[in-house]
Structures are given as structure tokens and as C-alpha cells.
Design an enzyme around this catalytic site. Structure first.
Site, PDB file in Angstrom:
ATOM      1  CE  LYS A 122       8.987   6.781  -1.695  1.00 33.67           C
ATOM      2  NZ  LYS A 122       8.032   6.943  -2.820  1.00 33.67           N
ATOM      3  CB  CYS A 143     -20.831 -15.729  18.663  1.00 36.11           C
ATOM      4  SG  CYS A 143     -19.497 -15.087  19.694  1.00 36.11           S
ATOM      5  CE1 TYR A 154       9.095  20.597   3.154  1.00 31.06           C
ATOM      6  CE2 TYR A 154       7.672  19.181   4.462  1.00 31.06           C
ATOM      7  CZ  TYR A 154       7.915  19.900   3.305  1.00 31.06           C
ATOM      8  OH  TYR A 154       6.973  19.939   2.303  1.00 31.06           O
ATOM      9  CE  LYS A 205       9.441  11.116   0.014  1.00 28.34           C
ATOM     10  NZ  LYS A 205       8.074  10.667   0.337  1.00 28.34           N
ATOM     11  CB  CYS A 238     -21.565 -16.429  23.524  1.00 23.35           C
ATOM     12  SG  CYS A 238     -22.308 -15.415  22.213  1.00 23.35           S
ATOM     13  CB  CYS A 289     -21.283 -11.847  18.600  1.00 24.45           C
ATOM     14  SG  CYS A 289     -22.128 -12.611  20.002  1.00 24.45           S
ATOM     15  CG  ASP A 346       4.377   7.564   4.030  1.00 20.71           C
ATOM     16  OD1 ASP A 346       4.206   8.344   3.072  1.00 20.71           O
ATOM     17  OD2 ASP A 346       4.107   6.355   3.978  1.00 20.71           O
ATOM     18  CB  CYS A 380     -20.928 -12.370  23.725  1.00 21.86           C
ATOM     19  SG  CYS A 380     -19.429 -12.979  22.932  1.00 21.86           S
ATOM     20  CD  GLU A 394      15.408  17.878   6.307  1.00 25.19           C
ATOM     21  OE1 GLU A 394      14.551  18.379   7.058  1.00 25.19           O
ATOM     22  OE2 GLU A 394      15.618  18.275   5.144  1.00 25.19           O
TER      23      GLU A 394
END
Length: 674
Positions: A317, A411, A226, A118, A414, A429, A120, A434, A116
Site C-alpha cells: 500500500k 449571487c 487479473y 493495485k 448577478c 442562484c 482501486d 445570470c 502489478e
């Protein structure tokens, strides 16, 4: 014990303390400081030393337990059957060795494997009684976990009732966060200046451990079931194999991953693992390997388990997908909420099936923490198989020609001042005009809590911007029916209605305009407080920090944000343009304290669905005549305004003897005030 052994014992103790600290940061604080690969390397080093010196193994070694301790804030749960962790294999040779051990125990019996993905995420246990979900828990240390039932119930892929009733069934699964949700969550956190999650698994774990289930509900978690833990099924036997168990769990309405395969021997197992090692990046969720299990449940029982791992299963793994490259430059971009984000421009390199030429650096703190410089040779990977990220700087390769990076003071989009508010990681900013923030700023300006311009939703705002008709919010007041008719989906009536709604917004109360300006940390309540105190937007523009902090409910963070906003020349110019267009910048006079109006100094609570008024309209009406709206009922509440289906607030009002009135009574009270 000889001096040599004493030195080895000290080395092992130091390694154990280091691993325990990383366990604490990952499982308890949800704030890892090393990558999974670095953690696996530390654990492998400790396992190797304990194999060489078994007399130095202690019961409290990280190798003798499954995971972290339950976190404070949740009740503890004793698992009926321990939730063991899996031993890891990192290559073909270790899979072949696992198969040899299985064959050595089973002898001449034939056997096969189920392989199956794995997932995470975070392992959880779900307990159903009479087909109803009654408890959900984390794995914790394998024997004891955390009760997170309320949080798990917010995950829509977890059924609250099984398709078939069973007396008692405990199942195990993996809760995870999809890659897209992980990216979006980190984007939102970055905009708010909050710490970022390291990967989808860390994000899922942090989401499930929220004390407020509403936060968990907003994180878009999912689950794959599972396996089976404890079960009582009178009159019905359990499936005889793992592959049949998966089908049976699916028939109960539980979510099972469809990517699994029955393999006749270890050669087929290795081939299937290699297929998914190449394909994993295409999945919408993250996997970090494969799980191999002996299929027959009787054979699983015969193989048994150690104190921490089953002998009938192993996790293969995947190797980390990393690459070396060079940081050629660091540039910044302006997000839609004004966050300035640094990005590393890299020599193109292939990682996880695609070519990477840039990596987000998130904020200046991360650049300083990792000491990333222009010209550095770095190791990169894809966080969650999605986001290119600098893992480590190879400082041994430095030539002395590398350059430090600093965030800009203006910025780039702008020219407005860039600030970093205290307590935040993000630089922002301060320019309300802007262009990089234009779309988001317009949508917020027109929203219900702000200027409440009917018909000016995100789709229309996008049209206006793309057509070049609006460069900042003040341009809305220049729009004509003729201009709107040139856009798609606008007819005479809709164009006239929008222009009329924009014109009507000029008469809005001052607090709505203050909120609409989008000043950082100034929400609807703070906007109302500022409007009541200053009475005129022009006075607020010239307020100093001392005056702002002296106002009840206005703290240093809001004061700092207001001052930064108001001292920016382009923001002051924008406000002047709004004034020229006739937008109201003066607060209505508050009712006199001694005027005798029926709601002066009164506290009201709204509950249920009102017929004529929306909730925010009723709130504004009450506050306009001197009343205060609270969210909870207490002995100090003067009136509870009850609509249809009033709920618990109504019941509490009756219990406390608080006067309950209807919507018509409220309107009569308001009319009597005028």
C-alpha cells in the site's frame, strides 16, 4: 478472566464494533465517513491487539473475514473458489518479511514474482460457460457475493463472448471508474444537490450496486481482469505461471492491465513499486498500491492460504499523500446551472506531484460537518489523485482568530437571490439572466423539448455569447441576419434560417416556454400541467404556494422552486422582455370535455418507429386534441399507435385486446377532430 484482560476484551470489542460500522457504511450504504488511511489504522490496531492476545480472537472479528455482507436487493452467489483478500505491506521491511516466509516454505526452489498495479475499484467474478458470460458477482464476504450480472453487462470492456470457447471459466477482475468520469459524476451530483462520492472506488462500488442497470450504464465504468478462479478446460491445460495466465486471459479478449513486470527477487520488486509510487498520478485511473504474486502456479499451490489471505501474494500500500497548509480565505463561484460552490484558498503546498493552492469545499454542509474556518490549519490530499480536498482541521492549532464562513444571500455574478431548496445540499442562484449560467441557459432554452429552435445548438450559442450578441434569452429575438453573417460558418441561407426559426418559436405553446425558462424541478410534464392550470404566464408569475400545491401533480418542491424563480426581479424583467418581443405567453384553449372529439379522454401508447412524426411531435399532437399519452399498455389503454418494429407493447396490446392503429389512422383521427 482477570480484570486486566476483561478491560482489554472490552477495548477490542469496541474497536471491532467501530470497524464493523465503517464496513457497513462503506460496503452496504456506499457512504464512508472516514478516509482509507484512517480505516487501515483502525484495522492495524485491532490486528496488533489480537496478535498480543490470541485467546481473545473470535470468529466474528473483522480480521477473520474478507469483506462486507451482500446487500439486500440482489440475489446471493456462492463462489466456487473463495475470493480472498490480500494481506497488506506498508513498507520495505514488510515486503522483505513476506519474501522470507515464501523462501522458508519453498526451500531451495528458485522462484520469481509478478508485480502489478493495485487498481482501486471493486473486485468482481465473471463466469463464462462455453465462452458466454453467464454470471457476474461481487466479492462480498469472500464466500458469498451479490449477483450483479445485468449491471456488469453494461460495462463495455467486459466481453459478453470470449474470443475462444471454453467449457467453464471464472475470472477475477477489478471494476473501476476513470478519474475524469469520477470528476464529471461528482460535478453532476453537486449540481443536483446530491451527496458526493468520496473517491473513484466508492463511486464504482455505488454504481455497480444500482438496482437500475441504466444508472450503471451511464457511469462509464471499466475493468481490468487479473486472475483465474475456477476452470474446466478439457483437452487444454491451464497456464503454468501467473505471467502466462495474464497473456492467456488477454488472448481470450479480456482486458488485462499492461503495467506488470516479472521480478527475479524482492529487491527488483521494491524498485518497481517505488517507480509506480512516483508515477501513479499520471495514470487515468486510481491505484493505491502494488500487488506482488509468486509467479509459478504450482508454487502458489504449495504456499497455500490462510482462512482469509493467500500466502503467495501481498499488497504493497502506498503511503497517503497529504500535506498541511492554512485556509487563507473561502470564496464562492457560480456554476453553469446556478450552483454556488465554496472554494478554500490555501497557502500553496505540494501534494501528489503538483502545487495546490485551492480546494473545493462542495457545499455548506461539508464546511459545517468538518468545521472548516478561515485561518484554520488543515490537512489536505487529492481525492482520486485528482481533486484537492480538505481531510481534517487541526483544531489544536487554532488561535481564536479564525472566522466562520456563511454562504452569500445574493449571487456574486448577478445579484439575484441565492436559495437552498428543501432536501438539497446545494445553494443556487435564482437569476435566469445570470451571466454565469448564460451558456447553459441558452442551450436549454433552444433545445427540442423547450423552444425547439432549429440551428441553435451549443456551438452556435457559444459563438453568440463570445461575440457579445446575446446577454440573456430575450436577446435572441433581437438577432439579425447581418449580425450572424459576421460570425464564422454562417452564410446567407443558414443565417436566414436561424432568424426565421427564432421568429417561429414565438408561436410555441405556453408549456414549452415555461419549460424553456429553466425553473428548477419543472420538467416538460410539470410545465404542461402549469400551463393548463394557469392559462397565462402572467398568472403563474403571481401564484402563491397554496394555489400551486393544490394542483394535481405539483408538489411542495416544485411549488417552492416556482415561487423562488418568479419572485426574483431579474426573472420577472426577463419575462416582460420576452412578452415585448411577442413571445406567446397564453395557453391554447383545451378542447371542451363534451365536444365529442375522438381523442377526448382517450389514453394512447406509442410504439415502434413512426414514418412522418417524431415521437415528441406525435405526443404533442395527441395532447393538443385532448388525448393522453402513456408509456405502458394496460386494459385502460384505448389505442396503441404502432410504427415499424413495434416490440413488446404491440404484443401486450394484442394479448389484452387493445385496439392497434397505425400512424395514418392516428392522423385521420386528429383531422376528424377539427
Amino acid at each position: 478472566m482477570g480484570g486486566g484482560h476483561e478491560q482489554i476484551r472490552q477495548t477490542i470489542d469496541k474497536l471491532r464494533r467501530e470497524i464493523e460500522q465503517h464496513n457497513y457504511r462503506y460496503y452496504v450504504l456506499d457512504a464512508p465517513t472516514i478516509t482509507d488511511t484512517q480505516y487501515d489504522r483502525l484495522m492495524a490496531d485491532l490486528q496488533q491487539m489480537e496478535r498480543e492476545y490470541p485467546f481473545l480472537v473470535t470468529p466474528d472479528s473483522p480480521t477473520q473475514r474478507v469483506g462486507g455482507k451482500p446487500r439486500e436487493g440482489f440475489a446471493t452467489v456462492q463462489h466456487t473458489i473463495a475470493m480472498l483478500s490480500l494481506a497488506n505491506a506498508f513498507g520495505d521491511a514488510e515486503l522483505i518479511e513476506f519474501d522470507r516466509r515464501v523462501r522458508g516454505t519453498l526451500g531451495n526452489e528458485s522462484y520469481d514474482y509478478v508485480v502489478e498495479l493495485k487498481i482501486d475499484g471493486l473486485a468482481v467474478s465473471l463466469t463464462y460457460q462455453d465462452g458466454i458470460l453467464v454470471r457476474g458477482a461481487t466479492r462480498g464476504d469472500g464466500a458469498t457475493g451479490e449477483d450483479i450480472t445485468v449491471n456488469l453487462k453494461t460495462i463495455r470492456s467486459i466481453p459478453l463472448r470470449l474470443h475462444k470457447p471454453v467449457d467453464l471459466l471464472e475470472v477475477r477482475g477489478e471494476v473501476y471508474m476513470p478519474k475524469k468520469s469520477f470528476i464529471e459524476l461528482n460535478r453532476r451530483r453537486e449540481e443536483r444537490g446530491e451527496p458526493l462520492f468520496a473517491n473513484p472506488r466508492n463511486a464504482a462500488a455505488g454504481s455497480l450496486r444500482q438496482l437500475d442497470p441504466a444508472v450503471t450504464a451511464g457511469r462509464n465504468l471499466s475493468i481490468f481482469v487479473y486472475g483465474i478462479g475456477a476452470a474446466e478446460l478439457p483437452g487444454e491445460g491451464l497456464p503454468e505461471s501467473h505471467s502466462e495466465s495474464l497473456k492467456w486471459l488477454e488472448s481470450l479478449g479480456l482486458r488485462v492491465n499492461t503495467h506488470h513486470q516479472l521480478c527475479r527477487d524482492i529487491g527488483e520488486v521494491i524498485s518497481y513499486c517505488r517507480i509506480w509510487q512516483d508515477k501513479k498520478a499520471a495514470l487515468p485511473y486510481q491505484i493505491d498500491g502494488m500487488v506482488i504474486k509468486v509467479n509459478s502456479l504450482d508454487q502458489q499451490s504449495a504456499l497455500g492460504a490462510t482462512m482469509k489471505s493467500p500466502r503467495w501474494a501481498i499488497a504493497f500500500k502506498f503511503p497517503p499523500e497529504q500535506a498541511q497548509t492554512i485556509v487563507r480565505d473561502i470564496i464562492v463561484s457560480v456554476g453553469r446551472t446556478g450552483v454556488i460552490t465554496p472554494t478554500a484558498l490555501l497557502d500553496p503546498v505540494s501534494v501528489a506531484g503538483s502545487t495546490v493552492s485551492r480546494a473545493t469545499l462542495h457545499n455548506e454542509d461539508i464546511i459545517r460537518e468538518k468545521d472548516i474556518r478561515i485561518g484554520d490549519r488543515v490537512i489536505i490530499h487529492k481525492a482520486g489523485d485528482v481533486i484537492p480536498e480538505v481531510v481534517e482541521v487541526l483544531k489544536d492549532h487554532r488561535t481564536g482568530g479564525e472566522k466562520m464562513f456563511s454562504m452569500p444571500v445574493e449571487c456574486p455574478a448577478c445579484g439575484a437571490e441565492v436559495v437552498r431548496l428543501s432536501g438539497e445540499a446545494a445553494h443556487r442562484c435564482t437569476g435566469a439572466a445570470c451571466p454565469a449560467q448564460l451558456l447553459e441557459g441558452l442551450i436549454h432554452f433552444a433545445s427540442r423539448g423547450a423552444m425547439d429552435i432549429a440551428g441553435l445548438g451549443p456551438a452556435v450559442v457559444t459563438q453568440l455569447v463570445e461575440a457579445g450578441l446575446v446577454g440573456d434569452v430575450s436577446d435572441l429575438y433581437n438577432l439579425t441576419v447581418e449580425q450572424l453573417l459576421r460570425l464564422e460558418r454562417f452564410a446567407d441561407k443558414s443565417a436566414e434560417n436561424l432568424v426565421r426559426a427564432i421568429e417561429a418559436s414565438k408561436e410555441n405553446p405556453l408549456h414549452r416556454l415555461i419549460f424553456a425558462l429553466g425553473i428548477r424541478h419543472v420538467g416538460e410534464r410539470a410545465a404542461r400541467v402549469l400551463a393548463e392550470h394557469f392559462g397565462d404566464l402572467r398568472r403563474l408569475m403571481d401564484a402563491d404556494c397554496e394555489e400551486l400545491i393544490a394542483i394535481m401533480e405539483i408538489g411542495p418542491k416544485i411549488a417552492e422552486s416556482v415561487i423562488n424563480f418568479m419572485r426574483e426581479p431579474q426573472n420577472r424583467a426577463l419575462i416582460e422582455r420576452l412578452i415585448e418581443h411577442g413571445v406567446n405567453v397564453v395557453a391554447e384553449a383545451a378542447p371542451a370535455a363534451g365536444s365529442g372529439g375522438p381523442l377526448i379522454g382517450k389514453t394512447l401508447v406509442l410504439t415502434g418507429t413512426l414514418a412522418a412524426l417524431k415521437r415528441d411531435e406525435a405526443k404533442e399532437l395527441i395532447e393538443k386534441v385532448g388525448g393522453k399519452v402513456s408509456s405502458s399498455v394496460s386494459k385502460k389503454t384505448d389505442y396503441v399507435v404502432a410504427g415499424e418494429n413495434p416490440g413488446s407493447k404491440y404484443e401486450k396490446a394484442v394479448k389484452l385486446g387493445v385496439q392497434v392503429i397505425g400512424e395514418e389512422d392516428l392522423l385521420d383521427l386528429v383531422k376528424s377532430h377539427h
